[in-house]
Write a protein that holds these residues in place. Structure first.
Motif, PDB file in Angstrom:
ATOM      1  N   LEU A   7       0.830  -1.192   0.000  1.00 20.80           N
ATOM      2  CA  LEU A   7       0.000   0.000   0.000  1.00 20.80           C
ATOM      3  C   LEU A   7       0.874   1.255   0.000  1.00 20.80           C
ATOM      4  CD1 LEU A   7      -3.047   0.148   0.023  1.00 20.80           C
ATOM      5  CD2 LEU A   7      -2.965   0.303   2.506  1.00 20.80           C
ATOM      6  N   TYR A  11       0.285   4.942  -1.674  1.00 17.92           N
ATOM      7  CA  TYR A  11       0.084   6.111  -0.816  1.00 17.92           C
ATOM      8  C   TYR A  11       1.393   6.490  -0.149  1.00 17.92           C
ATOM      9  CZ  TYR A  11      -4.938   5.119  -1.265  1.00 17.92           C
ATOM     10  OH  TYR A  11      -6.203   4.894  -1.742  1.00 17.92           O
ATOM     11  N   HIS A  65     -13.672  17.987  -3.767  1.00 22.40           N
ATOM     12  CA  HIS A  65     -13.504  16.855  -2.873  1.00 22.40           C
ATOM     13  C   HIS A  65     -13.288  15.598  -3.694  1.00 22.40           C
ATOM     14  CE1 HIS A  65     -17.681  15.725  -3.676  1.00 22.40           C
ATOM     15  NE2 HIS A  65     -17.968  16.994  -3.531  1.00 22.40           N
ATOM     16  N   GLY A  66     -12.571  14.692  -3.099  1.00 25.57           N
ATOM     17  CA  GLY A  66     -12.267  13.470  -3.820  1.00 25.57           C
ATOM     18  C   GLY A  66     -11.315  12.630  -3.015  1.00 25.57           C
ATOM     19  N   CYS A  67     -10.816  11.583  -3.639  1.00 22.41           N
ATOM     20  CA  CYS A  67      -9.932  10.654  -2.940  1.00 22.41           C
ATOM     21  C   CYS A  67      -8.577  11.306  -2.689  1.00 22.41           C
ATOM     22  CB  CYS A  67      -9.783   9.374  -3.747  1.00 22.41           C
ATOM     23  SG  CYS A  67      -8.979   9.627  -5.329  1.00 22.41           S
ATOM     24  N   ARG A 124      -7.486   4.236 -11.078  1.00 25.38           N
ATOM     25  CA  ARG A 124      -7.151   5.426 -10.286  1.00 25.38           C
ATOM     26  C   ARG A 124      -6.424   6.500 -11.094  1.00 25.38           C
ATOM     27  NH1 ARG A 124      -7.535   4.385  -4.724  1.00 25.38           N
ATOM     28  NH2 ARG A 124      -7.976   6.610  -4.638  1.00 25.38           N
TER      29      ARG A 124
ATOM     30  N   GLY B 341     -13.202  11.594   7.006  1.00 24.74           N
ATOM     31  CA  GLY B 341     -11.936  12.111   6.491  1.00 24.74           C
ATOM     32  C   GLY B 341     -11.250  11.237   5.464  1.00 24.74           C
ATOM     33  N   HIS B 343     -11.769   9.292   1.768  1.00 23.96           N
ATOM     34  CA  HIS B 343     -12.657   9.107   0.625  1.00 23.96           C
ATOM     35  C   HIS B 343     -12.910   7.609   0.411  1.00 23.96           C
ATOM     36  CE1 HIS B 343     -14.050   9.062  -3.557  1.00 23.96           C
ATOM     37  NE2 HIS B 343     -14.402  10.312  -3.355  1.00 23.96           N
ATOM     38  N   HIS B 345     -13.007   5.747  -2.080  1.00 26.72           N
ATOM     39  CA  HIS B 345     -12.087   5.025  -2.981  1.00 26.72           C
ATOM     40  C   HIS B 345     -10.782   4.675  -2.295  1.00 26.72           C
ATOM     41  CE1 HIS B 345     -14.817   5.856  -6.287  1.00 26.72           C
ATOM     42  NE2 HIS B 345     -14.268   4.781  -6.784  1.00 26.72           N
ATOM     43  N   ASP B 346     -10.361   5.537  -1.394  1.00 22.17           N
ATOM     44  CA  ASP B 346      -9.169   5.204  -0.607  1.00 22.17           C
ATOM     45  C   ASP B 346      -9.490   4.078   0.374  1.00 22.17           C
ATOM     46  OD1 ASP B 346      -7.556   7.230  -1.824  1.00 22.17           O
ATOM     47  OD2 ASP B 346      -8.587   8.721  -0.603  1.00 22.17           O
ATOM     48  N   GLN B 349      -9.401   0.913  -1.510  1.00 22.14           N
ATOM     49  CA  GLN B 349      -8.025   0.545  -1.868  1.00 22.14           C
ATOM     50  C   GLN B 349      -7.302  -0.110  -0.689  1.00 22.14           C
ATOM     51  OE1 GLN B 349      -6.659   2.199  -5.178  1.00 22.14           O
ATOM     52  NE2 GLN B 349      -5.802   0.153  -5.026  1.00 22.14           N
ATOM     53  N   VAL B 350      -7.478   0.444   0.498  1.00 19.05           N
ATOM     54  CA  VAL B 350      -6.843  -0.167   1.672  1.00 19.05           C
ATOM     55  C   VAL B 350      -7.475  -1.539   1.943  1.00 19.05           C
ATOM     56  CG1 VAL B 350      -6.313   0.079   4.128  1.00 19.05           C
ATOM     57  CG2 VAL B 350      -6.319   2.097   2.673  1.00 19.05           C
ATOM     58  N   HIS B 362     -20.734   6.011  -6.177  1.00 16.12           N
ATOM     59  CA  HIS B 362     -22.103   6.503  -5.996  1.00 16.12           C
ATOM     60  C   HIS B 362     -23.130   5.401  -6.229  1.00 16.12           C
ATOM     61  CE1 HIS B 362     -22.184   6.645 -10.301  1.00 16.12           C
ATOM     62  NE2 HIS B 362     -21.314   7.618 -10.367  1.00 16.12           N
ATOM     63  N   GLY B 375     -20.651  12.572  -1.419  1.00 13.02           N
ATOM     64  CA  GLY B 375     -20.269  12.383  -2.814  1.00 13.02           C
ATOM     65  C   GLY B 375     -20.325  10.924  -3.197  1.00 13.02           C
ATOM     66  N   PHE B 405      -4.824   6.405   7.544  1.00 13.69           N
ATOM     67  CA  PHE B 405      -5.123   7.777   7.125  1.00 13.69           C
ATOM     68  C   PHE B 405      -5.285   8.727   8.296  1.00 13.69           C
ATOM     69  CE2 PHE B 405      -6.142   5.666   3.139  1.00 13.69           C
ATOM     70  CZ  PHE B 405      -5.647   6.577   2.218  1.00 13.69           C
TER      71      PHE B 405
END
Lengths: 152, 407
Positions: A7, A11, A65-67, A124, B341, B343, B345-346, B349-350, B362, B375, B405
């Motif tokens: 990961l 990140y 806003h987003g990932c 992504r 805090g 998103h 998609h994160d 992913q984790v 969505h 969102g 995170f």
């Protein structure tokens, strides 16, 4: 995907830092161009305000806003292009997009290179390029390829 | 848990695999379910032994293929309690089935001033066809509003469904909120004003015992792939009377009775709606899937899924910084959530790095996301092969995400 997946390769600490504390966040009352873009698959949204003065990106801000990937990428991009001549800023955005599709960017991308891990995840890549697409539309609305629906 | 449910996991070969070195925990069945060997074997047997086109040739393989295809229609009809197999029309899936009703029935019968009623919790496939019908006919689209907990406001439904209503389109189970909608009650309201009741069963038919007659539906749409069947096959069930007054959508081979140079007449229902070579293997696979589910028992599956959905909702609601959506109980076997805090998609992913497969986004429900004022969300969904240990892994993955995170 290989089983030695990590990961941390995706990140990187720099990305998490930009996500936590985004640079150049906000709006510009005296923007010369404003572009809103939506990534419909994720719901990532960005509004990019750019002020061009004497052929240079004099100031740039973003909201949205987003990932973590999309927000960190936007934050890094604004830092990278602030003060650059418009042509240089566009070249950087395009080089970054090449970089994420596994091509040779042909130049140093600085901190943006920490987003390299994203190229392993086709789903992504759109997140990471959202702000760069917005920048292209803001600086070169004629030739930039239409991406997702403009929302502002 | 019944014995059949406790041992069914072994029927799903994919659940043995590892993802990123960890055992796969599949929590995305609301998107698509996994397939048991019984279904895979039915597909293989058909292709290896009886593959031929249906309803056309006079040779042994064609006779066998036709018998298998029509046999699948009978199995599906029994599974949903249809009064006759001919009421089962094979489609590509729920989306196609709902579009068939919109194009073939609604556009033919609606006019300016009529009203279509739906809800803000619908999947886009049960919203956009009606938006288009309204645009084309001049009808008006109206909404049954939601209570704060994500259930339907039935009092307001009684006001919205009125003399102008010609069609009510509603999902039996929400794919995000987990809400169990009172279909029979809404169908009574619709029928009281002479409207047709269209039910989106994409989430309900895989999990709940379906009795179309008791449900009060005029049309029911669902997909094979969410109920252990193959992708590319789905069903439009309709009351024979409604199907007979509906126009075909696909014109061509196999859907005709008599053709001259300038004109043609249509075959009887259901062939009228199945122009072209159908997804024969898909239908046979779906037949095998409903047999598989029936052998375990739909009542037991529904109880199991609901138990996991309610347990997951409660356990996630207890975690600081986690928001869960929809009613606490009763609810179906899924839970949509967000981690403060981070998103979705994160989050996904984790989770993936932990071998846990969930959906984030969505969920094809943008108006519902607007209602929730988010969102996107993450969503864990359960099916017969999941158990409490999967919820433990879900909770561990949430804790791992929060650690990763943390500000």
């Amino acid at each position: 995907m290989s089983s030695d997946f990590s990961l941390e390769e995706l990140y990187r600490e720099t990305i998490l830092d930009h996500n936590r504390s985004p640079r150049n966040r906000g709006q510009l009352p005296d923007a010369t161009a404003t572009v809103g873009l939506l990534n419909p698959t994720c719901g990532d949204q960005i509004r990019l305000d750019v002020k061009v003065d004497a052929g240079r990106v004099a100031d740039i801000r973003f909201t949205g806003h987003g990932c973590a990937i999309s927000m960190a990428s936007a934050s890094m991009m604004t830092e990278a292009v602030k003060g650059l001549p418009v042509s240089e800023a566009l070249a950087l955005a395009r080089a970054f997009k090449r970089f994420l599709t596994g091509e040779d960017p042909g130049r140093d991308l600085g901190e943006l290179e920490t987003l390299k891990g994203v190229s392993q995840y086709p789903s992504r890549v759109k997140c990471a390029t959202l702000a760069h697409n917005a920048l292209e539309q803001a600086l070169d609305p004629e030739t930039s390829s239409p991406t997702s629906a403009s929302s502002s | 848990m019944t014995a059949a449910l406790m041992t069914c996991k072994k029927d799903f070969p994919i659940l043995q695999r590892q993802v990123h070195g960890k055992p796969l925990v599949y929590l995305d069945s609301a998107a698509t379910s996994q397939k048991p060997v019984q279904v895979l074997e039915a597909l293989r047997q058909y292709y290896e032994h009886s593959n031929a086109n249906v309803h056309r040739s006079v040779h042994t393989l064609a006779e066998e293929a036709t018998a298998l295809y029509e046999g699948a229609r009978q199995k599906v009809a029994r599974f949903i309690g249809a009064s006759q197999p001919e009421e089962v029309v094979f489609t590509r899936g729920t989306t196609e089935a709902l579009n068939f009703v919109a194009r073939g029935w609604a556009e033919k019968h609606l006019k300016a001033g009529d009203e279509v009623v739906t809800s803000p919790m619908e999947h886009h496939s049960n919203l956009i066809p009606w938006q288009v019908v309204c645009r084309r006919t001049g009808a008006r689209l109206r909404f049954i509003e939601l209570n704060p907990d994500g259930t339907l406001n039935l009092e307001q439904a009684g006001e919205v469904i009125g003399p102008r209503t010609r069609l009510v389109a509603l999902s039996a189970l929400s794919n995000v909120l987990g809400t169990i909608n009172p279909i029979a009650e809404v169908a009574r309201m619709a029928h009281a004003v002479g409207a047709v009741m269209v039910v989106d069963g994409a989430q309900s038919v895989p999990h709940q015992l379906t009795r179309v007659m008791e449900m009060g539906a005029d049309f029911l749409a669902f997909s094979g792939h969410k109920m252990c069947g193959p992708t590319g096959i789905g069903v439009l069930w309709g009351k024979m009377e409604r199907l007979e007054e509906m126009d075909p959508i696909l014109y061509g081979g196999e859907m005709i009775a008599y053709v001259s140079r300038d004109t043609a007449t249509w075959a009887a229902v259901p062939a009228k709606f199945e122009g072209g070579t159908p997804h024969i293997a898909g239908a046979i696979g779906l037949g095998a899937a409903v047999e598989y589910l029936s052998a375990i028992g739909m009542e037991a599956i529904w109880e199991h899924d609901r138990y996991l959905g309610e347990l997951a909702w409660r356990r996630l609601a207890e975690i600081p910084g986690v928001a869960v959506y929809g009613p606490s109980a009763p609810r179906s076997g899924l839970v949509a959530f967000n981690i403060e805090g981070v998103h979705p998609h994160d989050v996904a992913q984790v989770f993936d790095s932990q071998g846990v497969a969930i959906r984030a986004g969505h969920h094809c429900c943008q108006p519902l996301m607007q209602w929730l004022e988010v969102g996107a969300t993450a969503r864990a969904s359960f099916y017969l092969y999941n158990d409490e240990s999967d919820i433990d892994r879900l909770v561990e993955a949430i804790e791992a995400t929060k650690r990763y995170f943390q500000p």
